[in-house]
Design a protein around this motif. Structure first.
Motif, mmCIF file in Angstrom:
data_model
loop_
_atom_site.group_PDB
_atom_site.id
_atom_site.type_symbol
_atom_site.label_atom_id
_atom_site.label_comp_id
_atom_site.label_asym_id
_atom_site.label_seq_id
_atom_site.Cartn_x
_atom_site.Cartn_y
_atom_site.Cartn_z
ATOM 1 N N ALA A 194 0.610 -1.053 -0.115
ATOM 2 C CA ALA A 194 -0.107 0.036 -0.125
ATOM 3 C C ALA A 194 0.949 1.284 -0.169
ATOM 4 C CB ALA A 194 -0.917 -0.110 1.173
ATOM 5 N N ARG A 195 0.479 2.326 -0.327
ATOM 6 C CA ARG A 195 0.875 3.555 -0.321
ATOM 7 C C ARG A 195 0.020 4.589 0.268
ATOM 8 N NH1 ARG A 195 1.287 4.623 -6.702
ATOM 9 N NH2 ARG A 195 -0.882 4.580 -5.869
ATOM 10 N N ASP A 240 -3.012 5.589 -1.345
ATOM 11 C CA ASP A 240 -4.098 4.507 -1.260
ATOM 12 C C ASP A 240 -4.906 5.239 -0.198
ATOM 13 O OD1 ASP A 240 -3.282 2.906 -3.572
ATOM 14 O OD2 ASP A 240 -1.762 1.813 -2.338
ATOM 15 N N LEU A 294 -8.958 5.372 -1.053
ATOM 16 C CA LEU A 294 -9.821 4.399 -0.442
ATOM 17 C C LEU A 294 -10.890 5.053 0.432
ATOM 18 C CD1 LEU A 294 -7.415 1.612 0.366
ATOM 19 C CD2 LEU A 294 -9.186 1.399 -1.100
ATOM 20 N N VAL A 298 3.152 2.654 5.724
ATOM 21 C CA VAL A 298 1.750 2.303 5.171
ATOM 22 C C VAL A 298 2.272 0.860 4.326
ATOM 23 C CG1 VAL A 298 0.242 2.924 3.443
ATOM 24 C CG2 VAL A 298 0.543 4.487 5.286
ATOM 25 N N THR A 343 -0.634 -4.545 2.677
ATOM 26 C CA THR A 343 -0.945 -4.500 1.435
ATOM 27 C C THR A 343 -2.030 -3.872 1.109
ATOM 28 O OG1 THR A 343 -2.758 -6.479 1.615
ATOM 29 C CG2 THR A 343 -0.455 -7.233 1.616
ATOM 30 N N ARG A 344 -2.246 -3.541 -0.208
ATOM 31 C CA ARG A 344 -3.607 -2.800 -0.544
ATOM 32 C C ARG A 344 -4.963 -3.335 -0.070
ATOM 33 N NH1 ARG A 344 -2.078 -0.547 -6.768
ATOM 34 N NH2 ARG A 344 -0.412 0.894 -5.772
ATOM 35 N N THR A 345 -4.978 -4.530 0.079
ATOM 36 C CA THR A 345 -6.065 -5.353 0.499
ATOM 37 C C THR A 345 -6.369 -5.294 2.155
ATOM 38 O OG1 THR A 345 -6.102 -7.004 -1.115
ATOM 39 C CG2 THR A 345 -7.050 -7.695 0.989
ATOM 40 N N LEU A 382 -4.988 -2.501 3.882
ATOM 41 C CA LEU A 382 -5.341 -1.239 3.841
ATOM 42 C C LEU A 382 -6.802 -0.846 3.584
ATOM 43 C CD1 LEU A 382 -4.464 1.527 4.750
ATOM 44 C CD2 LEU A 382 -3.635 2.033 2.239
ATOM 45 N N SER A 383 -7.155 -1.702 2.599
ATOM 46 C CA SER A 383 -8.661 -1.231 2.077
ATOM 47 C C SER A 383 -9.608 -1.631 3.153
ATOM 48 C CB SER A 383 -9.063 -2.124 0.907
ATOM 49 O OG SER A 383 -10.421 -1.842 0.613
#
Length: 142
Positions: free
Chosen positions: A9-10, A13, A17, A106, A110-112, A114-115
């Motif tokens: 993740a960044r 994101d 999000l 961050v 992962t992006r998942t 963080l989501s």
């Protein structure tokens, strides 16, 4: 197009999000830091440097702390007590349903992941009606 869900993740994101959740408004705190709100209630905000979050070696105040609301004290403890988790808290947030994350960490999510954190933050602050509608449209994966 490659699947990016498991990519690191960044900070961008976090913004993307948060804005993707329904009924979100953005206010700006002192210093211009964004405060993401639903129904006038903050669910994520970027903090200004404060004396309660400092580098233990240098004593410098962290200038990159992001606050995420959580649904319960149990949720908070699960995040901050997991040694693999980049989330933390400070005495200032004792009894407050939130966790802290330094922006520089961050990418440990992962992006998942963080989501899920962003969605849970939104759900913890949205009205019951809005949360119920969102959950009905987005049932948990089985």
């Amino acid at each position: 197009m490659p699947d990016t869900a498991d990519q690191a993740a960044r900070v961008d994101d976090v913004h993307r999000l948060a804005l993707a959740m329904p009924h979100v408004t953005v206010d700006h705190a002192a210093g211009g830091n964004p405060v993401y709100q639903v129904g006038g209630k903050s669910f994520i905000f970027f903090r200004n440097p404060r004396p309660d979050a400092v580098d233990p070696v240098t004593g410098e105040r962290y200038d990159d702390v992001i606050v995420f609301w959580v649904g319960s004290e149990a949720d908070k403890q699960a995040l901050i007590q997991d040694d693999a988790s980049p989330f933390f808290t400070t005495g200032h947030f004792d009894g407050h349903p939130s966790v802290l994350l330094r922006a520089c960490h961050v990418g440990e999510l992962t992006r998942t992941e963080l989501s899920e954190i962003v969605q849970d933050a939104w759900l913890s602050r949205a009205s019951k009606r809005r949360a119920t509608a969102w959950l009905a449209a987005h049932p948990p994966a089985r």
